[in-house]
Design a protein around this motif. Structure first.
Motif: not given
Length: 228
Positions: A35-42
């Protein structure tokens, strides 16, 4: 700004994590949970994370060259770091680490990954002794040597994991993971030392000498909560 012309598979898949999953499927590997390390932004597009029993495999992109940066981190402890331009190799390394490959075999199979100094000792279950040995014998800690030697001589402190930060000896039972309890011994002027238990507000104490500081630090262990 990341140049996604350097990462066509990510541009086509929509994100780094999706591209990693697609590559894993193509070569018959299971990378479920990436998964991504963050939930928003780039970061949703340009970062990825794979959880394992030995921490997280964290991946992010260089902006101007085709480079996948990788770190394997458990709390504040870093097992290995590296960089590669080969997404398939990165995926294979992520799967191997998650599935429990030994650190020595991991470094041998994925030479773009470099083990940190204590990785082998942590796997063997004895990183505390290795860390003390490093602080006691490395030339770069020569100025702090009297403090380290005095703390190491106290058996109650010797069982803790030591770190030096700006001259302060930080002792913990959990490799200095953020938020865990630590005992600090900080040199001051005129031979004095500040001793503090981070779990006890207002515990800061100024000792008149090194031995008093070490004894005070050990006493914090006796009357405070368990170090975790």
């Amino acid at each position: 700004m990341i140049n996604f012309d350097l990462y066509p598979e990510i541009r086509d898949a929509g994100s780094l994590s999706s591209a990693m999953a697609e590559v894993a499927d193509k070569v018959g590997l299971d990378l479920a949970g990436v998964c991504s390390q963050s939930e928003g932004g780039s970061g949703v597009i340009s970062t990825a994370q794979v959880d394992s029993s030995r921490g997280k495999i964290l991946v992010w992109l260089d902006e101007s060259t085709r480079t996948f940066f990788v770190g394997v981190q458990e709390g504040r402890f870093v097992w290995a770091e590296g960089a590669t331009d080969d997404l398939a190799a990165l995926v294979a390394a992520s799967v191997a680490w998650r599935d429990g490959m030994s650190v020595g075999e991991f470094a041998e199979n994925f030479p773009f990954m470099v083990l940190t100094r204590l990785a082998r000792e942590r796997e063997a279950g004895d990183p505390v002794r290795a860390q003390w040995d490093w602080l006691l014998n490395s030339e770069i800690f020569e100025d702090e040597r009297p403090l380290v030697e005095a703390a190491h001589a106290e058996y109650r402190l010797r069982r803790l994991f030591p770190n030096l930060s700006h001259g302060t000896l930080r002792l913990s039972a959990n490799f200095g993971v953020q938020g865990s309890r630590e005992i600090h011994i900080k040199p001051l002027d005129s031979g004095r030392y500040r001793v503090e238990d981070t779990s006890v507000p207002g515990s800061s104490f100024v000792a008149g000498g090194l031995m008093e500081a070490v004894v005070s630090a050990a006493e914090f262990l006796e009357r405070g909560p368990d170090l975790e």
